[in-house]
Design a protein around this motif. Structure first.
Motif, PDB file in Angstrom:
ATOM      1  N   MET A  95       0.828  -1.207   0.000  1.00  0.00           N
ATOM      2  CA  MET A  95       0.000   0.000   0.000  1.00  0.00           C
ATOM      3  C   MET A  95       0.865   1.260   0.000  1.00  0.00           C
ATOM      4  N   MET A  96       2.044   1.161   0.597  1.00  0.00           N
ATOM      5  CA  MET A  96       2.958   2.297   0.577  1.00  0.00           C
ATOM      6  C   MET A  96       3.824   2.288  -0.678  1.00  0.00           C
ATOM      7  N   PHE A  97       4.207   1.111  -1.149  1.00  0.00           N
ATOM      8  CA  PHE A  97       5.149   1.014  -2.259  1.00  0.00           C
ATOM      9  C   PHE A  97       4.503   1.342  -3.598  1.00  0.00           C
ATOM     10  N   ILE A  98       3.314   0.825  -3.851  1.00  0.00           N
ATOM     11  CA  ILE A  98       2.677   0.986  -5.174  1.00  0.00           C
ATOM     12  C   ILE A  98       2.446   2.453  -5.527  1.00  0.00           C
ATOM     13  N   PRO A  99       1.878   3.281  -4.656  1.00  0.00           N
ATOM     14  CA  PRO A  99       1.640   4.672  -5.059  1.00  0.00           C
ATOM     15  C   PRO A  99       2.912   5.494  -5.225  1.00  0.00           C
ATOM     16  N   PHE A 100       3.988   5.161  -4.474  1.00  0.00           N
ATOM     17  CA  PHE A 100       5.142   6.049  -4.414  1.00  0.00           C
ATOM     18  C   PHE A 100       6.414   5.469  -5.019  1.00  0.00           C
ATOM     19  N   CYS A 101       6.338   4.272  -5.632  1.00  0.00           N
ATOM     20  CA  CYS A 101       7.570   3.595  -6.070  1.00  0.00           C
ATOM     21  C   CYS A 101       8.294   4.349  -7.184  1.00  0.00           C
ATOM     22  N   ASP A 102       7.568   5.151  -7.952  1.00  0.00           N
ATOM     23  CA  ASP A 102       8.211   5.869  -9.059  1.00  0.00           C
ATOM     24  C   ASP A 102       8.368   7.353  -8.749  1.00  0.00           C
ATOM     25  N   SER A 103       8.499   7.687  -7.471  1.00  0.00           N
ATOM     26  CA  SER A 103       8.711   9.079  -7.093  1.00  0.00           C
ATOM     27  C   SER A 103      10.022   9.589  -7.680  1.00  0.00           C
ATOM     28  N   LYS A 104      10.002  10.811  -8.183  1.00  0.00           N
ATOM     29  CA  LYS A 104      11.202  11.382  -8.804  1.00  0.00           C
ATOM     30  C   LYS A 104      12.270  11.721  -7.768  1.00  0.00           C
ATOM     31  N   ASN A 105      11.881  11.766  -6.476  1.00  0.00           N
ATOM     32  CA  ASN A 105      12.827  12.127  -5.416  1.00  0.00           C
ATOM     33  C   ASN A 105      13.474  10.920  -4.754  1.00  0.00           C
ATOM     34  N   THR A 106      13.023   9.701  -5.075  1.00  0.00           N
ATOM     35  CA  THR A 106      13.525   8.515  -4.400  1.00  0.00           C
ATOM     36  C   THR A 106      13.676   7.374  -5.397  1.00  0.00           C
ATOM     37  N   THR A 107      14.771   6.628  -5.281  1.00  0.00           N
ATOM     38  CA  THR A 107      14.972   5.467  -6.134  1.00  0.00           C
ATOM     39  C   THR A 107      14.083   4.317  -5.653  1.00  0.00           C
ATOM     40  N   PRO A 108      13.767   3.358  -6.541  1.00  0.00           N
ATOM     41  CA  PRO A 108      12.952   2.202  -6.113  1.00  0.00           C
ATOM     42  C   PRO A 108      13.555   1.455  -4.929  1.00  0.00           C
ATOM     43  N   LEU A 109      14.882   1.360  -4.891  1.00  0.00           N
ATOM     44  CA  LEU A 109      15.523   0.662  -3.784  1.00  0.00           C
ATOM     45  C   LEU A 109      15.281   1.392  -2.464  1.00  0.00           C
ATOM     46  N   LYS A 110      15.485   2.689  -2.470  1.00  0.00           N
ATOM     47  CA  LYS A 110      15.266   3.449  -1.246  1.00  0.00           C
ATOM     48  C   LYS A 110      13.802   3.411  -0.841  1.00  0.00           C
ATOM     49  N   CYS A 111      12.914   3.498  -1.827  1.00  0.00           N
ATOM     50  CA  CYS A 111      11.474   3.420  -1.537  1.00  0.00           C
ATOM     51  C   CYS A 111      11.149   2.076  -0.897  1.00  0.00           C
ATOM     52  N   SER A 112      11.744   0.984  -1.420  1.00  0.00           N
ATOM     53  CA  SER A 112      11.502  -0.355  -0.864  1.00  0.00           C
ATOM     54  C   SER A 112      11.972  -0.434   0.579  1.00  0.00           C
ATOM     55  N   LEU A 113      13.155   0.114   0.853  1.00  0.00           N
ATOM     56  CA  LEU A 113      13.685   0.078   2.213  1.00  0.00           C
ATOM     57  C   LEU A 113      12.797   0.872   3.174  1.00  0.00           C
ATOM     58  N   VAL A 114      12.331   2.023   2.731  1.00  0.00           N
ATOM     59  CA  VAL A 114      11.438   2.827   3.575  1.00  0.00           C
ATOM     60  C   VAL A 114      10.141   2.077   3.845  1.00  0.00           C
ATOM     61  N   CYS A 115       9.586   1.423   2.818  1.00  0.00           N
ATOM     62  CA  CYS A 115       8.331   0.693   2.977  1.00  0.00           C
ATOM     63  C   CYS A 115       8.501  -0.513   3.898  1.00  0.00           C
ATOM     64  N   ILE A 116       9.644  -1.187   3.801  1.00  0.00           N
ATOM     65  CA  ILE A 116       9.915  -2.317   4.702  1.00  0.00           C
ATOM     66  C   ILE A 116      10.011  -1.820   6.141  1.00  0.00           C
ATOM     67  N   LEU A 117      10.754  -0.734   6.344  1.00  0.00           N
ATOM     68  CA  LEU A 117      10.871  -0.167   7.682  1.00  0.00           C
ATOM     69  C   LEU A 117       9.513   0.286   8.212  1.00  0.00           C
ATOM     70  N   TYR A 118       8.710   0.835   7.341  1.00  0.00           N
ATOM     71  CA  TYR A 118       7.352   1.255   7.710  1.00  0.00           C
ATOM     72  C   TYR A 118       6.530   0.062   8.192  1.00  0.00           C
ATOM     73  N   SER A 119       6.554  -1.038   7.453  1.00  0.00           N
ATOM     74  CA  SER A 119       5.771  -2.225   7.826  1.00  0.00           C
ATOM     75  C   SER A 119       6.261  -2.826   9.132  1.00  0.00           C
ATOM     76  N   VAL A 120       7.579  -2.925   9.297  1.00  0.00           N
ATOM     77  CA  VAL A 120       8.143  -3.491  10.518  1.00  0.00           C
ATOM     78  C   VAL A 120       7.786  -2.626  11.728  1.00  0.00           C
ATOM     79  N   THR A 121       7.884  -1.307  11.560  1.00  0.00           N
ATOM     80  CA  THR A 121       7.559  -0.400  12.666  1.00  0.00           C
ATOM     81  C   THR A 121       6.083  -0.485  13.025  1.00  0.00           C
ATOM     82  N   GLU A 122       5.229  -0.606  12.009  1.00  0.00           N
ATOM     83  CA  GLU A 122       3.795  -0.764  12.258  1.00  0.00           C
ATOM     84  C   GLU A 122       3.508  -2.027  13.067  1.00  0.00           C
TER      85      GLU A 122
END
Length: 405
Positions: free
Chosen positions: A18-45
């Motif tokens: 739910m976090m990765f799909i809308p924001f994975c192609d953000s011009k400010n973040t690479t897919p790898l960084k987006c994936s790491l943020v989303c993983i950290l988000y899920s773990v923290t949740e």
């Protein structure tokens, strides 16, 4: 693996999606960084509720609800801000609207697994597939809308934030009520909420963008007309100068052929003495700035416009953007000034920094600019990591700072 374990794993995997799909192609973040943020988000949740839930047992339910909601939204806001690199207000709006879609995905799952098809929840595979399908539906629906949220005008962000927070809380309570009652009508009704809020907000934002584009086209039309006027002036001056030059050459040739040296010298001295100054004023070395200033002076002849420019033709900023800023700052404010009043326009280039400032007698420029002016300024400022500043030199003035890297 028990059905509860399967459900938990699929739930937190779906939070990642739910976090990765809308924001994975953000011009400010690479897919790898987006994936790491989303993983950290899920773990923290997953981990955070386990830490604070035992501490909140003795408190009333509404205290736990408020604390849990703030903690959950805080995690989402931090994740979204780290991905999109937006300001805090936009991140909060994103988080609230995203929560509505997350709760709706959960309601779709409950509606299918417990309401319409109660036997499905007994199958591990069905639990995972239903969660995935529910999440993908709402994630892609939110993806269609989320990009426009970052383009909300500054003055409307609080308005959209109020709507988003209200719907967030409403959807949260609906989700809890549906889990307790398994009322299919309530579940279906609650799914309408994100569709309505998305449609209404998108319509309002699109209308706002249409107004901004209309203002941009209006400004470009002014720039084109003023450029044409300037070119016509240059053509007139060049034609007149050419005729005068031919006439002077003929007179000089006549004196030279007749040997009237004294008359020749006197005529040349007279030309030098009476040489006309170029009537087309040059305020700077930037032709677009010159054109815009000439246009403003032509449509506001009763206003005394003092211009101080130190900007060259080698300016790294797009000249159209500079012209747009000057028009946004000046056109609305100059039209409200009384006759014979004085306004000051300053445009300075200091290496890669550009400062455009305006002030007027007894006028607060901030209160005069229209919503379209602010929206157009915000669009240009984003391109140059710029800022809008008030009361810098004197009360009521306004200054735009651009950084051209």
């Amino acid at each position: 693996m028990s059905i509860n374990t399967a459900g938990m794993l699929s739930f937190y995997s779906c939070l990642f999606l739910m976090m990765f799909i809308p924001f994975c192609d953000s011009k400010n973040t690479t897919p790898l960084k987006c994936s790491l943020v989303c993983i950290l988000y899920s773990v923290t949740e997953y981990l955070l509720p386990k830490a604070y839930t035992p501490l909140m047992i003795s408190f009333p339910w509404w205290v736990y609800f408020v604390f849990h909601t703030l903690a959950k939204e805080g995690i989402q806001i931090l994740a979204i801000k780290s991905i999109l690199k937006t300001d805090w207000m936009v991140s909060v709006i994103h988080s609230c609207v995203l929560s509505v879609h997350i709760y709706s995905a959960q309601i779709i799952f409950d509606l299918l697994a417990y309401g319409l098809f109660p036997k499905l929840h007994e199958s591990h595979l069905a639990v995972v597939l239903i969660w995935m399908a529910s999440t993908l539906i709402m994630a892609f629906w939110y993806r269609k809308f989320n990009r426009d949220l970052s383009r909300v005008a500054e003055n409307d962000k609080k308005y959209y934030l109020l709507i988003a927070v209200s719907v967030d809380v409403f959807q949260y309570r609906l989700c809890a009520a549906y889990e307790n009652t398994l009322d299919n009508t309530l579940g279906i009704f609650s799914l309408i909420v994100p569709l309505l809020i998305t449609t209404v907000l998108k319509k309002n934002i699109l209308e706002e963008h249409y107004s901004i584009e209309q203002g941009r086209l209006h400004a470009l039309d002014h720039m084109a007309k003023s450029e044409l006027t300037a070119l016509n002036q240059y053509e007139t001056v060049l034609t007149k100068t050419r005729h005068e030059l031919i006439n002077h050459m003929n007179v000089i040739r006549g004196y030279s052929e007749s040997g009237e040296k004294d008359k020749l010298n006197g005529y040349i001295n007279e030309i030098i003495k009476n040489a006309a100054v170029d009537p087309v004023l040059q305020y700077s070395d930037n032709v677009y700035i010159n054109t815009i200033i000439k246009y403003l002076k032509s449509i506001h002849p009763t206003v005394n416009i003092n211009v101080d420019t130190t900007i060259g033709s080698d300016c790294p900023a797009d000249p159209l953007d500079l012209g747009m800023i000057v028009l946004c700052l000046c056109e609305s404010s100059f039209s409200t000034l009384p006759a014979n009043s004085t306004a000051c326009l300053t445009i300075r280039q200091i290496e890669n920094m550009i400062i455009i400032a305006e002030s007027a007698e007894d006028i607060r420029i901030k209160d005069i600019l229209t919503e379209t002016d602010y929206s157009m300024l915000e669009e240009v400022l984003k391109k140059y990591h710029g800022s809008l500043n008030f009361n810098v030199r004197k009360p009521g003035d306004i200054a735009v700072l651009l950084t051209c890297d």
